[in-house]
Design a protein around this motif. Sequence first.
Motif, short mmCIF file in Angstrom:
data_model
loop_
_atom_site.label_atom_id
_atom_site.label_comp_id
_atom_site.label_asym_id
_atom_site.label_seq_id
_atom_site.Cartn_x
_atom_site.Cartn_y
_atom_site.Cartn_z
N MET A 1 0.84 -1.20 0.00
CA MET A 1 0.00 0.00 0.00
C MET A 1 0.87 1.25 0.00
SD MET A 1 -3.36 -0.58 0.18
CE MET A 1 -4.46 -1.95 0.47
N GLY A 2 0.42 2.29 -0.70
CA GLY A 2 1.04 3.59 -0.54
C GLY A 2 0.60 4.16 0.79
N ASP A 3 1.26 5.21 1.24
CA ASP A 3 0.89 5.73 2.56
C ASP A 3 -0.41 6.52 2.50
OD1 ASP A 3 3.59 8.22 2.57
OD2 ASP A 3 1.78 8.11 1.37
N SER A 4 -0.97 6.71 1.30
CA SER A 4 -2.29 7.33 1.18
C SER A 4 -3.39 6.31 1.44
CB SER A 4 -2.47 7.92 -0.22
OG SER A 4 -2.42 6.88 -1.19
N GLY A 5 -3.01 5.02 1.56
CA GLY A 5 -3.98 3.97 1.77
C GLY A 5 -4.44 3.33 0.47
N GLU A 6 -4.17 3.98 -0.66
CA GLU A 6 -4.52 3.41 -1.96
C GLU A 6 -3.42 2.48 -2.43
OE1 GLU A 6 -6.15 6.20 -4.95
OE2 GLU A 6 -5.89 7.75 -3.44
N LYS A 7 -3.83 1.41 -3.09
CA LYS A 7 -2.83 0.48 -3.60
C LYS A 7 -2.11 1.11 -4.80
CE LYS A 7 -3.46 -4.07 -3.76
NZ LYS A 7 -3.82 -5.46 -4.19
N LEU A 8 -0.82 0.95 -4.82
CA LEU A 8 -0.04 1.39 -5.97
C LEU A 8 -0.45 0.57 -7.20
CD1 LEU A 8 3.40 1.37 -4.16
CD2 LEU A 8 2.25 3.43 -4.95
N ILE A 9 -0.38 1.20 -8.36
CA ILE A 9 -0.70 0.52 -9.62
C ILE A 9 0.53 0.58 -10.52
CG2 ILE A 9 -2.15 0.52 -11.70
CD1 ILE A 9 -4.31 1.94 -10.01
N LEU A 10 0.94 -0.57 -11.04
CA LEU A 10 2.06 -0.61 -11.97
C LEU A 10 1.57 -1.14 -13.32
CD1 LEU A 10 5.20 -0.25 -12.26
CD2 LEU A 10 5.33 -2.74 -11.96
N TYR A 11 1.71 -0.31 -14.33
CA TYR A 11 1.46 -0.74 -15.70
C TYR A 11 2.74 -1.40 -16.20
CZ TYR A 11 -2.80 2.04 -15.65
OH TYR A 11 -4.04 2.54 -15.36
N SER A 12 2.63 -2.65 -16.63
CA SER A 12 3.81 -3.46 -16.85
C SER A 12 3.58 -4.41 -18.02
CB SER A 12 4.10 -4.26 -15.57
OG SER A 12 5.16 -5.18 -15.72
N TYR A 13 4.68 -4.90 -18.57
CA TYR A 13 4.65 -5.98 -19.56
C TYR A 13 5.61 -7.05 -19.07
CZ TYR A 13 5.24 -8.46 -24.02
OH TYR A 13 5.31 -9.42 -25.00
N TRP A 14 5.22 -8.28 -19.13
CA TRP A 14 5.94 -9.36 -18.46
C TRP A 14 7.41 -9.44 -18.85
CZ3 TRP A 14 7.83 -13.98 -20.86
CH2 TRP A 14 7.53 -14.10 -22.23
N ARG A 15 7.73 -9.21 -20.15
CA ARG A 15 9.09 -9.43 -20.61
C ARG A 15 9.91 -8.14 -20.67
NH1 ARG A 15 10.36 -13.04 -25.94
NH2 ARG A 15 9.90 -11.07 -26.99
N SER A 16 9.31 -7.03 -20.33
CA SER A 16 10.02 -5.75 -20.34
C SER A 16 11.03 -5.68 -19.19
CB SER A 16 9.01 -4.60 -20.21
OG SER A 16 9.61 -3.43 -19.72
N THR A 17 12.31 -5.50 -19.54
CA THR A 17 13.31 -5.38 -18.47
C THR A 17 13.12 -4.09 -17.69
OG1 THR A 17 14.93 -4.42 -20.02
CG2 THR A 17 15.04 -6.80 -19.65
N ASP A 32 3.03 -3.28 -1.71
CA ASP A 32 1.99 -4.02 -2.42
C ASP A 32 1.53 -3.18 -3.61
OD1 ASP A 32 0.19 -6.03 -2.96
OD2 ASP A 32 -1.34 -5.24 -1.61
N TYR A 33 1.25 -3.83 -4.72
CA TYR A 33 0.80 -3.07 -5.89
C TYR A 33 -0.12 -3.92 -6.76
CZ TYR A 33 4.41 -5.57 -8.59
OH TYR A 33 5.18 -6.53 -9.19
N GLU A 34 -0.94 -3.21 -7.51
CA GLU A 34 -1.81 -3.85 -8.49
C GLU A 34 -1.09 -3.88 -9.83
OE1 GLU A 34 -6.12 -3.13 -10.76
OE2 GLU A 34 -5.57 -1.91 -9.01
N TYR A 35 -1.07 -5.04 -10.47
CA TYR A 35 -0.39 -5.23 -11.74
C TYR A 35 -1.40 -5.03 -12.87
CZ TYR A 35 2.75 -7.59 -15.11
OH TYR A 35 3.57 -7.91 -16.17
N LYS A 36 -1.12 -4.06 -13.74
CA LYS A 36 -1.97 -3.86 -14.92
C LYS A 36 -1.12 -4.12 -16.17
CE LYS A 36 -5.66 -0.95 -13.25
NZ LYS A 36 -6.60 0.14 -13.61
N ALA A 37 -1.48 -5.16 -16.88
CA ALA A 37 -0.69 -5.59 -18.04
C ALA A 37 -0.96 -4.69 -19.25
CB ALA A 37 -1.01 -7.03 -18.38
#
Length: 219
Positions: A1-17, A32-37
């Motif tokens: 969690m971020g300290d604002s209480g909201e979960k961090l969100i990471l926009y990601s691609y599985w093979r991206s270094t 903790d974060y939410e994974y958005k592909a």
Amino acid sequence: MGDSGEKLILYSYWRSTCSERARIALNLKGLDYEYKAVNLLKGEQSNPEFEKINPVKYVPALVDGDVVVADSFAIILYLEDKYPQNPLLPQDLKKKALNLQIASIVSSSIQPLRSLTVLQYIEENLGSEKKLQWAQLQINKGFTALEKLLAGVAGKYATGDEVLLGDVFLAPQIYAGVKRFAIDMSNYPTLARLHEAYMELPAFQAALPERQPDAPSSP
């Protein structure tokens, strides 16, 4: 969690270094974060919705409440400032500069030259054989420099016995070199040893490409 209480969100691609760097940093800091592909092969980075998140249309991008940060280097430095637990940059200025230098070599002198868009362009215009040759040329050039830079300073990890920023950038690039680009790591004994050390760390293991939710299932 971020300290604002909201979960961090990471926009990601599985093979991206670049995305893998950000995942490692989040893991090391226990965030903790939410994974958005974002499927780069399907062109999802060009969707208008994602372009609002990152106008340059690259992953990763991080959303922390009302803060949006794109570019892995900027994301990691933001996390370092906002979430100082398990710091990735040392107080010692010489060691700090070395870690920044390692990160910069990876992020500006290796990865962009063998990025998906570059390799697709080479394959379309020169063929798939030239694509691999080009990638290997750029990776070997960077690895040669890194091997010389680290040979006298590496401890258990890149700049000593603590995992720091340089390791966060090195690990995905070495992994990609081994797994995707058939780099002969016998030429780089220091980097090869570091690779083995990274593979034992849970924060690095959890960030591996094949362990991401958007990774293709094994046949």
